[in-house]
Design a protein around this motif. Structure first.
Motif, short mmCIF file in Angstrom:
data_model
loop_
_atom_site.label_atom_id
_atom_site.label_comp_id
_atom_site.label_asym_id
_atom_site.label_seq_id
_atom_site.Cartn_x
_atom_site.Cartn_y
_atom_site.Cartn_z
N LEU A 74 6.83 6.50 -21.32
CA LEU A 74 7.17 7.27 -22.46
C LEU A 74 8.68 7.87 -22.28
N ASP A 75 9.43 7.48 -23.21
CA ASP A 75 10.60 8.33 -23.34
C ASP A 75 10.48 9.05 -24.77
N PRO A 76 10.54 10.46 -24.67
CA PRO A 76 10.34 11.26 -25.85
C PRO A 76 11.46 11.17 -26.89
N SER A 77 12.44 10.93 -26.66
CA SER A 77 13.56 10.36 -27.89
C SER A 77 13.32 9.30 -28.28
N GLU A 78 12.93 8.20 -27.58
CA GLU A 78 12.58 7.01 -28.30
C GLU A 78 11.40 7.17 -29.25
N ALA A 79 10.27 7.84 -28.80
CA ALA A 79 9.12 8.11 -29.42
C ALA A 79 9.56 8.82 -30.79
N LYS A 80 10.50 9.85 -30.64
CA LYS A 80 10.70 10.44 -31.86
C LYS A 80 11.89 9.64 -32.93
N LYS A 81 12.27 8.53 -32.72
CA LYS A 81 13.10 7.50 -33.49
C LYS A 81 11.91 6.69 -34.31
N PHE A 82 10.83 6.11 -33.47
CA PHE A 82 9.98 5.42 -34.11
C PHE A 82 8.79 6.43 -35.10
N GLN A 83 8.84 7.48 -34.60
CA GLN A 83 8.05 8.51 -35.55
C GLN A 83 8.60 8.50 -37.07
N LEU A 84 9.80 8.39 -37.19
CA LEU A 84 10.47 8.53 -38.31
C LEU A 84 10.30 7.37 -39.32
N LEU A 85 9.83 6.41 -38.55
CA LEU A 85 9.84 4.91 -39.10
C LEU A 85 8.36 4.56 -39.31
N ALA A 86 7.61 5.21 -38.94
CA ALA A 86 6.16 4.95 -38.67
C ALA A 86 5.43 4.23 -39.98
N ASN A 87 6.07 4.47 -41.07
CA ASN A 87 5.42 4.26 -42.32
C ASN A 87 6.14 2.95 -43.08
N LYS A 88 7.01 2.47 -42.17
CA LYS A 88 7.97 1.44 -42.86
C LYS A 88 7.60 0.06 -42.09
N TRP A 89 6.52 -0.08 -41.09
CA TRP A 89 6.47 -0.96 -40.33
C TRP A 89 6.35 -2.53 -41.02
N TRP A 90 5.65 -2.23 -42.39
CA TRP A 90 5.15 -3.39 -43.07
C TRP A 90 6.07 -3.88 -44.07
N ASP A 91 7.16 -3.32 -44.15
CA ASP A 91 8.12 -3.65 -45.14
C ASP A 91 9.03 -4.55 -44.94
N TYR A 182 -6.79 -0.66 -32.17
CA TYR A 182 -5.77 0.05 -31.91
C TYR A 182 -6.14 1.56 -31.05
N ARG A 183 -5.11 1.88 -30.59
CA ARG A 183 -5.55 2.87 -29.59
C ARG A 183 -4.12 3.72 -29.49
N ALA A 184 -3.88 5.00 -29.84
CA ALA A 184 -2.69 5.78 -29.48
C ALA A 184 -2.65 6.35 -28.02
N CYS A 185 -1.96 5.61 -27.09
CA CYS A 185 -1.90 6.13 -25.81
C CYS A 185 -0.68 5.17 -25.11
N THR A 186 -0.39 5.73 -24.03
CA THR A 186 0.96 4.91 -23.34
C THR A 186 0.03 4.03 -22.21
N LEU A 187 0.76 3.18 -21.75
CA LEU A 187 0.31 1.90 -20.94
C LEU A 187 -0.37 2.52 -19.61
N LEU A 210 11.74 1.83 -23.03
CA LEU A 210 10.95 2.59 -22.00
C LEU A 210 11.90 3.42 -21.10
N ALA A 211 11.05 4.37 -20.38
CA ALA A 211 11.61 5.54 -19.51
C ALA A 211 11.77 5.02 -18.13
N ASP A 212 10.48 4.23 -17.70
CA ASP A 212 10.23 3.73 -16.31
C ASP A 212 9.81 2.43 -16.30
#
Length: 335
Positions: A74-91, A182-187, A210-212
Motif C-alpha cells: 500500500l502506497d498511502p498517496s495512491e490510496a488517497k488519489k482513489f479515495q477521491l474517485l471512489a464514487n465514480k467507478w461506474w460512470d 468484496y473485502r477492504a484489505c491489502t493483499l 503499488l509501493a513494493d
C-alpha cells in the motif's frame, strides 16, 4: 472541451509514433513480443522448468514461501488519489471510461487462458468452480464480468469507499451477488489466511500504483494454488509510455485524472518477468495493448511499448534443485 484539431493531432502522434523505434527502451520492449507468436493467447509453450529457466536456489525459495510479507504493497498517496474517485467507478463516460472499455480485451484474455488450463466447464458459465482473487478491484469493474462467467470472485481493495461502491453496485443483481464478494484489505493481509486458496489472481492496472512489487509477487505466489494463474495488465516503462500514458492521457486529453500515474513506477515486461520468475512464477504470454482515444476502444498490438497484458503460472510441482538427486552408490569391491 478540446478542439477536434487537437484531438486529431494527438491521435496522429499516438498512432504514428507508437510503431517507430524512437528509443532503445521501445526497441527492447518490442523484441519481447517479436520473439513470441501471436496466434493464440498462450504465446509460447510452457518452459522446461529445470532446463531453460533456472529458479532461485531452493533455500531462498523456501524462505520466501514460508515467511510473511514484511513490507506493505500500500502506497498511502495512491490510496488517497482513489479515495477521491471512489464514487465514480461506474460512470462509463467518466474518469474510468478507459477501464470500462478495457474489459473487451482483459476479460477474454483471462477467460481463454483459464480455459486452456482448466478445460471447458458449465455451458454459459465457463469459469464455474474457478476461484479468482481480483487485487485492487476498485468498484468491481473487472470483478463483476468474471463473476458473470461463473467464477467465484473475491475483490479486494484497501480503499473502503471503493469497496462500498462495489458492494452497492453488485447488490442490484442478486444472482451475481452469489458469485462476487468484496473485502477492504491489502493483499498481504489476505495472504496470511488464504494460502494456496485461489486458482487465479488478477491485478489489472494495479502494479503501477503499488509501493513494493516484491511483496506483491510474494503474496501472489502464496495465495495461488499449484498450477494457478497470475494475470497482470500495466504500462511499460518507455519514453513512449510517458509521452502517451501521462502527458497525452492525463494532461492533454484528460482521459484519466492528472497525477494518476508516476512513470517511475512503470515496469517493463522483461523486468516484470524476471521478478515473477525469481518467486517461482513463470510467464506464459505477453500481449501488447493499444488504446484509441477517438473511439474509446482497445485493441491488441504487437508492440508492448505502452500497455501490455501478461499471464504467468505457478508450477504444479516445485522445481527440484540439481543437488536434490540421490548421491551415487559407492561401488562394491570383491573381497
Amino acid at each position: 472541451m478540446f478542439s477536434k484539431k487537437l484531438v486529431r493531432f494527438t491521435f496522429g502522434l499516438y498512432t504514428g509514433v507508437q510503431f517507430r523505434s524512437q528509443t532503445k527502451a521501445v526497441e527492447a520492449a518490442s523484441k519481447v513480443i517479436i520473439q513470441r507468436p501471436v496466434s493464440s493467447w498462450t504465446t509460447r509453450p510452457a518452459p522446461k522448468r529445470n532446463a531453460v529457466l533456472t529458479p532461485a536456489p531452493q533455500s531462498a525459495m523456501s524462505q520466501k514461501s514460508i515467511r510473511s510479507a514484511s513490507q506493505s504493497t500500500l502506497d498511502p498517496s495512491e490510496a488517497k488519489k482513489f479515495q477521491l474517485l471512489a464514487n465514480k467507478w461506474w460512470d462509463e463516460h467518466g474518469e474510468f471510461a478507459a477501464l470500462h472499455s478495457m474489459n473487451s480485451l482483459r476479460v477474454p484474455f483471462i477467460r481463454d487462458n483459464l480455459l486452456n488450463v482448466h478445460g471447458g466447464r458449465q455451458l454459459g458459465k465457463p469459469l464455474s468452480s474457478i476461484r479468482i482473487l481480483d487485487v485492487g478491484c476498485g468498484g468491481g469493474l473487472l470483478t463483476e464480468p468474471l463473476g458473470r462467467l461463473g467464477a467465484d470472485v473475491l475483490g479486494i481493495d484497501p480503499v473502503e469507499d471503493s469497496i462500498r461502491t462495489a458492494e452497492l453496485h453488485v447488490s442490484f443483481d442478486p444472482v451475481l451477488q452469489e458469485q462476487v464478494h468484496y473485502r477492504a484489505c491489502t493483499l498481504e493481509e489476505l495472504s496470511e489466511e488464504e494460502a494456496e486458496g485461489f486458482d487465479a489472481v488478477v491485478a489489472s492496472e494495479v502494479v503501477e500504483h503499488l509501493a513494493d512489487l516484491d511483496t506483491f509477487t510474494l503474496c501472489c505466489q502464496q495465495v495461488l494454488k499449484p498450477g494457478g494463474s497470475l494475470f497482470i495488465t500495466t504500462l511499460n516503462k518507455t519514453n513512449l509510455s510517458y509521452a502517451l500514458g501521462i502527458v497525452a492521457a492525463e494532461r492533454i486529453l484528460r482521459i484519466v485524472p492528472s497525477g494518476t500515474h508516476e512513470w517511475e513506477k512503470f515496469i517493463s515486461p522483461v523486468d516484470l518477468e524476471r521478478l515473477l520468475e525469481s518467486y517461482g512464477l513463470f510467464v506464459e504470454a505477453v500481449r501488447g495493448m493499444l488504446y484509441n482515444p477517438l473511439t474509446g476502444s482497445w485493441s491488441w498490438t504487437q508492440s508492448t511499448a505502452i500497455n501490455y497484458a501478461l499471464h504467468a503460472v505457478k508450477p504444479r510441482e516445485a522445481p527440484q534443485p540439481d543437488h536434490a538427486q540421490p548421491p551415487p552408490q559407492p561401488s562394491q569391491t570383491e573381497g
